[in-house]
Design a protein around this motif. Structure first.
Motif, PDB file in Angstrom:
ATOM      1  N   HIS A   2      -1.329  -9.431  -4.377  1.00 18.56           N
ATOM      2  CA  HIS A   2      -1.752  -8.103  -4.378  1.00 18.56           C
ATOM      3  C   HIS A   2      -1.186  -7.397  -3.596  1.00 18.56           C
ATOM      4  O   HIS A   2      -1.225  -7.689  -2.119  1.00 18.56           O
ATOM      5  CB  HIS A   2      -3.448  -7.897  -4.548  1.00 18.56           C
ATOM      6  CG  HIS A   2      -3.908  -6.619  -4.324  1.00 18.56           C
ATOM      7  ND1 HIS A   2      -4.140  -6.202  -5.700  1.00 18.56           N
ATOM      8  CD2 HIS A   2      -4.228  -5.679  -3.661  1.00 18.56           C
ATOM      9  CE1 HIS A   2      -4.657  -4.847  -5.658  1.00 18.56           C
ATOM     10  NE2 HIS A   2      -4.837  -4.539  -4.350  1.00 18.56           N
ATOM     11  N   CYS A  50      -1.617  -3.938  -7.774  1.00 20.26           N
ATOM     12  CA  CYS A  50      -1.986  -3.226  -6.240  1.00 20.26           C
ATOM     13  C   CYS A  50      -2.932  -2.205  -6.491  1.00 20.26           C
ATOM     14  O   CYS A  50      -3.132  -1.785  -7.469  1.00 20.26           O
ATOM     15  CB  CYS A  50      -0.156  -2.537  -6.040  1.00 20.26           C
ATOM     16  SG  CYS A  50       0.109  -1.430  -6.953  1.00 20.26           S
ATOM     17  N   LEU A  97     -10.305  -6.667  -2.542  1.00 23.15           N
ATOM     18  CA  LEU A  97      -9.153  -7.216  -2.007  1.00 23.15           C
ATOM     19  C   LEU A  97      -9.133  -8.820  -2.099  1.00 23.15           C
ATOM     20  O   LEU A  97     -10.287  -9.149  -1.734  1.00 23.15           O
ATOM     21  CB  LEU A  97      -8.935  -6.635  -0.532  1.00 23.15           C
ATOM     22  CG  LEU A  97      -8.670  -5.101  -0.516  1.00 23.15           C
ATOM     23  CD1 LEU A  97      -8.581  -4.787   0.992  1.00 23.15           C
ATOM     24  CD2 LEU A  97      -7.349  -4.743  -1.051  1.00 23.15           C
ATOM     25  N   PHE A 101      -3.124 -10.232   1.403  1.00 21.10           N
ATOM     26  CA  PHE A 101      -2.689  -9.334   0.751  1.00 21.10           C
ATOM     27  C   PHE A 101      -1.821  -8.560   1.690  1.00 21.10           C
ATOM     28  O   PHE A 101      -1.425  -8.717   2.802  1.00 21.10           O
ATOM     29  CB  PHE A 101      -3.556  -8.294   0.235  1.00 21.10           C
ATOM     30  CG  PHE A 101      -4.609  -7.564   1.032  1.00 21.10           C
ATOM     31  CD1 PHE A 101      -4.271  -6.619   1.510  1.00 21.10           C
ATOM     32  CD2 PHE A 101      -5.627  -8.390   1.579  1.00 21.10           C
ATOM     33  CE1 PHE A 101      -4.839  -5.767   2.820  1.00 21.10           C
ATOM     34  CE2 PHE A 101      -6.479  -7.673   2.545  1.00 21.10           C
ATOM     35  CZ  PHE A 101      -6.095  -6.362   3.147  1.00 21.10           C
TER      36      PHE A 101
END
Length: 237
Positions: A2, A50, A97, A101
């Protein structure tokens, strides 16, 4: 993997280009927006999703990117109502999240392997990984060294070498624990806090192609060089 793309700035240094367009959408080589190049690169590097942190003219970014499916990504958005600094927007999306990441500015042009930044960050067990680049800074003056009112050294127009932050980071979510969502948090503040706590960031040194499109000179250079570097920046496209 991500990624979080920071795209909420006003792009003051790139006016008048950014009067009607958000900075990540200014064109490169009259063919692609910077943000499009970044999204293509993320997909190529193995990222599947994203979050784009938007603010100034954010509705235009939403309209341009949509859900990201045209690049093989799942794209979501986080709206920045007031300036929160580099790391502040992350505090408002913590529940979305993963443990590790990528964080990056939405206005950089590079052939950096974003996926490798995250992989090395995981292996380093560091709280933060900073992608760094060598920059030479020329001083246009004669530089004096003085002691007690006397000149004890002199260098004529010296240059100094630094490693600078590229605006690309690997981050562990727990690193942000303890900071207050909704309050500004800069990259500088986070790094200084980590150094004070003797928990230093990891450096990912890179010596390939990198331009900060927020700088007018680099933006002009990017447009002049894009035809030459297109294959490097858009592998397989």
């Amino acid at each position: 993997m991500h990624a979080v793309i920071l795209a909420g700035g006003k792009g003051v240094r790139l006016r008048p280009y950014t009067t009607a367009l958000p900075k990540p959408l200014v064109p490169i080589g009259d063919q692609h927006a910077i943000l499009e190049i970044v999204l293509r690169q993320l997909a190529q590097s193995g990222f599947t999703s994203c979050t784009i942190a938007i603010g100034h003219l954010g509705h235009i970014i939403r309209a341009y990117v949509g859900n990201g499916s045209q690049w093989g990504l799942r794209v979501g958005y986080s709206t920045e109502e007031s300036p929160l600094g580099t790391m502040g927007p992350l505090l408002t999306m913590m529940d979305r999240l993963p443990d590790e990441f990528l964080v990056m500015n939405g206005d950089i042009l590079t052939d950096l392997d974003y996926g490798d930044v995250v992989r090395q960050h995981r292996e380093s067990d560091a709280p933060l990984t900073v992608a760094t680049y060598a920059r030479k800074v020329a001083i246009d003056f004669g530089v004096l060294t003085t002691e007690l009112g006397k000149v004890v050294g002199f260098a004529e127009k010296p240059s100094m070498d630094y490693r600078v932050s590229m605006g690309v980071y690997g981050l562990t979510r727990d690193t942000l624990a303890g900071y207050t969502p909704g309050l500004p948090l800069g990259f500088d503040e986070l790094v200084l806090d980590l150094l004070k706590a003797q928990n230093p960031p990891h450096a990912y040194d890179f010596d390939g192609y990198w331009l900060d499109i927020g700088r007018p000179d680099d933006y002009d250079r990017a447009n002049a060089e894009f035809t030459t570097h297109r294959g490097l920046l858009l592998k397989g496209a």
